[in-house]
Design a protein around this motif. Structure first.
Motif: not given
Length: 356
Positions: A255-258, A260-261, A265-271, A349-352
């Motif tokens: 959802i975050l990727q949809t 605009g993340f 940016m997603i990787g930095r969130v988990f880091m 995102p499409a597969e998830v």
């Protein structure tokens, strides 16, 4: 381990020379010149003339072999702060005075003011009965207690009396004793006084006690390895927790990727999430560790645990060591976030969201 090493260093290396210089037939003027230079050296705590001999102490009750050191007036010495009975100044006022440890005095059955015969096996004289060792009655002037192994084999007298007993001339044959501010700084000290020591034969504390401190250093390395393994286990906990979070939060990541993340940016969130866990854990561990270590003896008393003889655990904090461990812990925590962050960044995102 730091406290144990420091207590060993202060107890066992306090009364013996860290460095001993020997030059045959060195005149007093030359020795005084060397002492003057050494006493102004930044790494030297004190330097003084040094004379010593292996002797036998004899009383009506016991016979013991000890190392007898000569103390010279006008120079600082380490034994003065360990005196329990008597006065060390008596060595300067009277001839043939002796300072014994409380352990040696108990073994010999004597005290302050008593006489003890000092026998030098290496110095002999001819008598009608043949060749006999040099000997002299000494008076016990003071008792010291350093609470170290030195108490078992080390005694002190005034340097002039010992030289007279050893039949040495008054203007030569003196060694130089050097006590460093840090006994473990032998290598940089030698490097800084290479020109000064070139004329002397040198010996240092590593000859007598080096094996013991090498064993302590090995114990510290093993302890560091064990603590490192514990930290690695904690790092794998962070790794597994973040990996499970990535698997559980795939829908939220998509959802975050949809919205605009980007994958970065997603990787930095988990880091950031993993680094936060490591940072908070390190800070809490440091605070609790400092509190417990500072009060370790009280904690043992509360738990009903005590060391043999009522001894206390020595504690010494090393700021450099604490900073190094904290930095390594945070760095390993950061490294543990790289794999889960990469997995989260690769979520499609499409597969998830196909069945959402």
């Amino acid at each position: 381990m730091n406290g144990f090493e420091q207590s060993l260093k202060s107890a066992m290396l306090d009364l013996i020379p860290h460095v001993q210089l020997k030059a045959d037939n060195a005149e007093n003027a030359q020795i005084e010149q060397v002492l003057s230079r050494l006493n102004t050296h930044a790494m030297v705590e004190r330097a003084q003339p040094y004379i010593t001999s292996d002797v036998i102490l004899q009383t009506n009750q016991e016979l013991m072999g000890v190392r007898l050191q000569g103390l010279f007036s006008g120079y600082n010495n380490a034994v003065s702060k360990h005196i329990e009975l008597g006065k060390l100044q008596t060595l300067d006022k009277k001839k043939y005075q002796l300072v014994l440890s409380r352990y040696l005095a108990n073994k010999l059955g004597i005290g302050v003011g008593d006489k003890v015969r000092v026998i030098l096996p290496e110095v002999t004289s001819y008598t009608p009965l043949g060749r006999v060792p040099m000997q002299r009655l000494f008076t016990v002037a003071a008792l010291y207690n350093s609470k170290s192994e030195a108490d078992m084999h080390l005694a002190f007298s005034d340097g002039k009396s010992l030289r007279r007993l050893m039949r040495r001339a008054d203007n030569s044959d003196l060694d130089i004793s050097i006590t460093l501010k840090d006994a473990f700084a032998l290598v940089p000290f030698y490097a800084s006084v290479t020109d000064l020591l070139s004329r002397y034969e040198k010996d240092d504390w590593q000859t007598q006690q080096g094996a013991l401190f090498a064993a302590v250093a090995m114990e510290k390395r093993v302890m560091s390895m064990l603590l490192g393994l514990i930290v690695i286990v904690a790092v794998f906990n962070i790794l597994s927790a973040l990996s499970m979070m990535v698997r559980e939060k795939q829908g939220e990541v998509a959802i975050l990727q949809t919205l605009g993340f980007t994958p970065n940016m997603i990787g930095r969130v988990f880091m950031v999430q993993g680094l936060y866990n490591g940072l908070v854990g390190t800070v809490i561990g440091l605070i609790l560790g400092l509190i417990v270590a500072s009060n370790i003896n009280e904690v043992l008393d509360i738990l009903g645990l005590s060391l043999l003889g009522g001894a206390k655990l020595p504690v010494l904090f090393s700021p450099i060591g604490l900073i190094s461990m904290a930095t390594a812990s945070i760095a390993m925590s950061f490294i543990a976030t790289l794999y889960p962050a990469k997995k989260a960044a690769n979520v499609l995102p499409a597969e998830v969201l196909r069945y959402e």
